[in-house]
Design an enzyme around this catalytic site. Structure first.
Site, PDB file in Angstrom:
ATOM      1  N   ILE A  99     101.412  53.017  18.408  1.00  0.00           N
ATOM      2  CA  ILE A  99     100.657  52.534  17.253  1.00  0.00           C
ATOM      3  C   ILE A  99     100.957  51.050  17.091  1.00  0.00           C
ATOM      4  CG2 ILE A  99     100.438  52.686  14.739  1.00  0.00           C
ATOM      5  CD1 ILE A  99     101.108  55.655  14.956  1.00  0.00           C
ATOM      6  N   CYS A 123      94.437  61.692   8.697  1.00  0.00           N
ATOM      7  CA  CYS A 123      94.110  61.645  10.122  1.00  0.00           C
ATOM      8  C   CYS A 123      93.593  63.050  10.445  1.00  0.00           C
ATOM      9  CB  CYS A 123      95.310  61.223  10.972  1.00  0.00           C
ATOM     10  SG  CYS A 123      96.776  62.258  10.806  1.00  0.00           S
TER      11      CYS A 123
END
Length: 185
Positions: A99, A123
């Site tokens: 990420i 998410c």
């Protein structure tokens, strides 16, 4: 128990009452929880979660996924006039995908602006990407790493090493507007 096909909301008949009153059951999204006042987390909401989400009175939704927003959710947020912030973030996958700290920092700026509250951050399953975002938020709140990782594992289960390392070394500046920052920070 009966189910209404038109609204996809479960209903229970109140057998203790003579008037056979039906009570609608609200269904929160997968892995739903309050993070802080005005901030919620979850997996990807679906149609059966929409009545529950309406009750939250959301102003914004932060979606962390490389996938496009599903059509039914896109329609719901338009109908409810909910602002969407979409960050096309892939999860940490050892050894080659990580990420981006800048993406998490940018999402945190939105989370820390009370003008966006109430906000739902989600998410696909509400585990890893959201866990990283919430873990970094907890660092800003000065939580101990032990407490951050304990909360992370409650939602994420066994896949923890890459994400915990990301949270631990996260050091990106989060330039949120102090005039609109939450009182809980």
């Amino acid at each position: 128990m009966t189910s209404s096909n038109s609204s996809n909301i479960s209903k229970f008949s109140n057998n203790n009452s003579n008037n056979n009153e039906e009570v609608k059951v609200m269904v929160p999204p997968l892995n739903f929880a309050m993070v802080a006042p005005g901030v919620y987390r979850s997996g990807h909401p679906n149609r059966q979660n929409f009545p529950f989400l309406k009750k939250l009175g959301l102003k914004s939704l932060i979606y962390l996924s490389p996938d496009d927003i599903r059509e039914e959710l896109d329609q719901f947020v338009k109908e409810q006039k909910i602002q969407i912030f979409h960050y096309r973030i892939d999860g940490n996958k050892e050894p080659f995908m990580e990420i981006e700290e800048k993406e998490i920092s940018s999402a945190l700026v939105k989370v820390l602006d009370v003008r966006n509250h109430p906000v739902l951050i989600h998410c696909n399953k509400g585990k890893h990407r959201i866990g990283c975002l919430v873990g970094c938020l907890r660092k800003l709140q000065k939580w101990s790493m032990t407490s951050i990782f304990d909360e992370y594992r409650r939602f994420a289960g066994t896949k923890v090493l890459a994400d915990q390392e990301f949270i631990e070394i996260f050091s990106e500046h989060v330039p949120y507007n102090l005039d609109f920052g939450p009182t809980w920070l």
